[in-house]
Design an enzyme around this catalytic site. Sequence first.
Site, PDB file in Angstrom:
ATOM      1  CD  GLU A  48      -1.191  -2.186   2.365  1.00  0.00           C
ATOM      2  OE1 GLU A  48      -0.036  -2.597   2.123  1.00  0.00           O
ATOM      3  OE2 GLU A  48      -1.865  -2.596   3.320  1.00  0.00           O
ATOM      4  CB  CYS A  76      -0.386  -2.963   9.169  1.00  0.00           C
ATOM      5  SG  CYS A  76       0.777  -1.795   8.422  1.00  0.00           S
TER       6      CYS A  76
END
Lengths: 139, 139
Positions: A48, A76
Amino acid sequence: MKKALDEAYFAFEKGEVPVGAVIVMNNQIIARGHNLTEQLNDVTAHAEMQAFTAASNFLGGKYLQECTLYVTLEPCQMCAGASYWTQIGKIVYGASDMQRGYSKLKTLLHPKTKAISGVREDECSQILKDFFLSKRNNN
Amino acid sequence: MKKALDEAYFAFEKGEVPVGAVIVMNNQIIARGHNLTEQLNDVTAHAEMQAFTAASNFLGGKYLQECTLYVTLEPCQMCAGASYWTQIGKIVYGASDMQRGYSKLKTLLHPKTKAISGVREDECSQILKDFFLSKRNNN
């Protein structure tokens, strides 16, 4: 999500935990990324994070309000925290991460960000299971 | 923290929100960084993130258990989330961030990470105040 899975397979082939991401705007992919933490020796090299940086480069601006992130594994804390700063419009993820995922750890998303989970969840989970099984068998 | 403040001043001179960071191991600075989000058009370019990447490059490994991060402003969710993955030994920060700081938002640090706040707090806060005052006066 199919294209994010393709990215995850690239990671798998490199011996990386197989997580892939793409960022879409106006039905076009403007950024791709896959986990490279081992190759780069850098914990910040999640799929990401690379996709956010690539999308910002592409757009010439650091906000991604009109964009959707597709990622095979739930972000996360770090990646969800980065998404906060991008003000991204939508996050769509496949497999949930019950230990390190942002929803379990209650990381704050930007108020403008919608999140959708469970898209192609089985495939996104399976590639991770296959990876860790192959690692165990090789050790 | 003096060296982290020097980094914050570099950011100030570039028109960036003035936050600086250094990473120390065995009493030596092994990495430095200052906020470059505007210059790089990239929300992930916080001082701490760059310092984590630089420290990992320097060490040739992605874990920073023996290291201390000194940063002028309390880390955000993204940077605290990144610190989790590095397993960094200690985080020392100057100014608190009551809105976006990790402690307010309850971002999980790694169990091995100790955090100390308020070191040279006045100087670390003052440079931020000076920056935002100069921005207001220029607009």
